[in-house]
Write a protein that holds these residues in place. Sequence first.
Motif, PDB file in Angstrom:
ATOM      1  N   PRO A  74       0.955   5.773   9.640  1.00  0.00           N
ATOM      2  CA  PRO A  74       1.994   5.627  10.665  1.00  0.00           C
ATOM      3  C   PRO A  74       1.929   4.327  11.461  1.00  0.00           C
ATOM      4  O   PRO A  74       2.972   3.759  11.787  1.00  0.00           O
ATOM      5  N   LEU A  75       0.737   3.818  11.752  1.00  0.00           N
ATOM      6  CA  LEU A  75       0.636   2.593  12.542  1.00  0.00           C
ATOM      7  C   LEU A  75       1.136   1.363  11.788  1.00  0.00           C
ATOM      8  O   LEU A  75       1.459   0.343  12.398  1.00  0.00           O
ATOM      9  N   ALA A  76       1.180   1.457  10.470  1.00  0.00           N
ATOM     10  CA  ALA A  76       1.674   0.335   9.662  1.00  0.00           C
ATOM     11  C   ALA A  76       3.124   0.539   9.227  1.00  0.00           C
ATOM     12  O   ALA A  76       3.662  -0.302   8.499  1.00  0.00           O
ATOM     13  N   ASP A  77       3.744   1.621   9.666  1.00  0.00           N
ATOM     14  CA  ASP A  77       5.124   1.939   9.322  1.00  0.00           C
ATOM     15  C   ASP A  77       6.055   1.199  10.283  1.00  0.00           C
ATOM     16  O   ASP A  77       6.044   1.435  11.493  1.00  0.00           O
ATOM     17  N   ALA A  78       6.877   0.310   9.746  1.00  0.00           N
ATOM     18  CA  ALA A  78       7.725  -0.535  10.597  1.00  0.00           C
ATOM     19  C   ALA A  78       8.769   0.282  11.343  1.00  0.00           C
ATOM     20  O   ALA A  78       9.093  -0.014  12.494  1.00  0.00           O
ATOM     21  N   GLY A  79       9.322   1.307  10.688  1.00  0.00           N
ATOM     22  CA  GLY A  79      10.321   2.121  11.356  1.00  0.00           C
ATOM     23  C   GLY A  79       9.756   2.862  12.554  1.00  0.00           C
ATOM     24  O   GLY A  79      10.356   2.876  13.640  1.00  0.00           O
ATOM     25  N   LEU A  80       8.593   3.477  12.382  1.00  0.00           N
ATOM     26  CA  LEU A  80       7.957   4.186  13.499  1.00  0.00           C
ATOM     27  C   LEU A  80       7.546   3.209  14.591  1.00  0.00           C
ATOM     28  O   LEU A  80       7.642   3.520  15.781  1.00  0.00           O
ATOM     29  N   ALA A  81       7.077   2.026  14.191  1.00  0.00           N
ATOM     30  CA  ALA A  81       6.695   1.024  15.187  1.00  0.00           C
ATOM     31  C   ALA A  81       7.905   0.610  16.021  1.00  0.00           C
ATOM     32  O   ALA A  81       7.810   0.429  17.243  1.00  0.00           O
ATOM     33  N   THR A  86       6.941  -1.326  19.391  1.00  0.00           N
ATOM     34  CA  THR A  86       5.879  -2.246  18.976  1.00  0.00           C
ATOM     35  C   THR A  86       6.211  -2.773  17.586  1.00  0.00           C
ATOM     36  O   THR A  86       7.254  -2.443  17.005  1.00  0.00           O
ATOM     37  N   ARG A  87       5.312  -3.563  17.040  1.00  0.00           N
ATOM     38  CA  ARG A  87       5.382  -3.955  15.647  1.00  0.00           C
ATOM     39  C   ARG A  87       4.255  -3.261  14.890  1.00  0.00           C
ATOM     40  O   ARG A  87       3.263  -2.852  15.494  1.00  0.00           O
ATOM     41  N   PRO A  88       4.379  -3.095  13.573  1.00  0.00           N
ATOM     42  CA  PRO A  88       3.312  -2.427  12.821  1.00  0.00           C
ATOM     43  C   PRO A  88       2.058  -3.290  12.731  1.00  0.00           C
ATOM     44  O   PRO A  88       2.129  -4.517  12.816  1.00  0.00           O
ATOM     45  N   VAL A  89       0.926  -2.630  12.560  1.00  0.00           N
ATOM     46  CA  VAL A  89      -0.299  -3.377  12.306  1.00  0.00           C
ATOM     47  C   VAL A  89      -0.205  -3.993  10.911  1.00  0.00           C
ATOM     48  O   VAL A  89       0.512  -3.502  10.034  1.00  0.00           O
ATOM     49  N   GLY A  90      -0.921  -5.088  10.703  1.00  0.00           N
ATOM     50  CA  GLY A  90      -0.965  -5.694   9.387  1.00  0.00           C
ATOM     51  C   GLY A  90      -1.922  -4.945   8.475  1.00  0.00           C
ATOM     52  O   GLY A  90      -2.706  -4.111   8.918  1.00  0.00           O
TER      53      GLY A  90
END
Length: 433
Positions: A74-81, A86-90
């Motif tokens: 989830p933290l790397a999911d751009a839609g959820l971010a 926020t922006r997703p983690v790399g």
Amino acid sequence: MTQNPELELTIGPPAHGGHCVARHEGRVIFVRHALPGEVVKARLTEHDDDARFWRADATEVVQSSSDRVNHPWPLADAGLAGLRGTRPVGGAEFGHIDLSAQRRLKSEIFSEQLARLGKIERDITVEPVPDEAPDGLGWRTRVGFAVDPDGHLAMHEHRSNVLIPVADMPLAVPAINGLALWNLDFSGLDGVEVAAGSGDDEPLVLLKTRQDRPNRRIRAVAEEIQGASVAAWNPETGSLTQLRGKTWVRETVGNHSFRVTGEGFWQIHRSAPAVLTAAVLKGLDAAPGLRLADLYAGAGLFTAALAERVGEAGSVLSVEGSSAASRDARRNLHGRAHVDIVQGKVEKVLRERRPHLDAVVLDPPRAGAGREVVRAMTGTGAKSVVYVSCDPASFARDAAYFTAAGWSLESLRVLDLYPHTHHMESVAVFRGE
């Protein structure tokens, strides 16, 4: 982030670096977290008026590709971010893509880079690792974290200094996630590196600090970490201080055992050392008595296999720039008189020693070997070179140097050793005249 404009874009072909190409009013925009053929809403992350191109993150899918799947992290999911503001983690920029489609896109990217930069036309098929997990998770044996102002483990947003706290790392092997380091307070530290060896030994946790002598706070943090060896590491000086257990991890590949100290380089995917060693030996076809070189040799992964293959009648020159990795190689290859381990820059060692060789193996850093090293290798008398690369662009540039010198690309395999990311590994064989 909310001040950055949002555009609706039709997504074009994939590009090296984890993006796809879109265009808006004649300007190229590199879009992450999208798929070719999709229509997305994308938030611009870099959009200076005088820039040659812009960058953006897809935050909402208007028309979806059939290759799109739910992101496993989830933290790397751009839609959820985007919903979080926020922006997703790399680090998992292809997680929204079906695994087989990831490999098709990587094949296109590698072929394009090889044609454009290397002037070599070749169809590429990116191969999955034979024992890859069906979901492509749980493969990373090395993970690095930052520490946010509240003392939580964190990762950066892509191309940003902004930190996002993390509470899991789905790409990491269970031995790393099992430490549950996100439950601890790392206040006062600059970062945390974790390495899990291939044996039954405990993982190694490195506490990054600017101090050569760990203070009371760092020692207190070390006491809270259970189930791992712990050391303090100053990356500026290279100082490594044992706090509990060992300052290294043990890796086993076939009949060979390797000690890798601290932050020393080792292949990240749990299966990569064995898979790449087998590919190198197959490509080299080394025989007893040959004179070989292993360049950018690290702790001696390929050197050990080459030394066994050529036997005492042959020889292996093992060259590594890192003094720490070179020390590990000396320990790992102790007693093999036909192995010459040299610490120094590859181009300098080849220029000064002028070795006469039958074949060369090299595994350079992401930037590649470069013109000078290729020229030096082709001047050793070697008739074959096995080139292991983690970057298609630098490999393609170096391939052009080989072909300009009259060498031919005989074979090329590309392996998906980094699922859910845009990265890939290749093993190529070049033959001289």
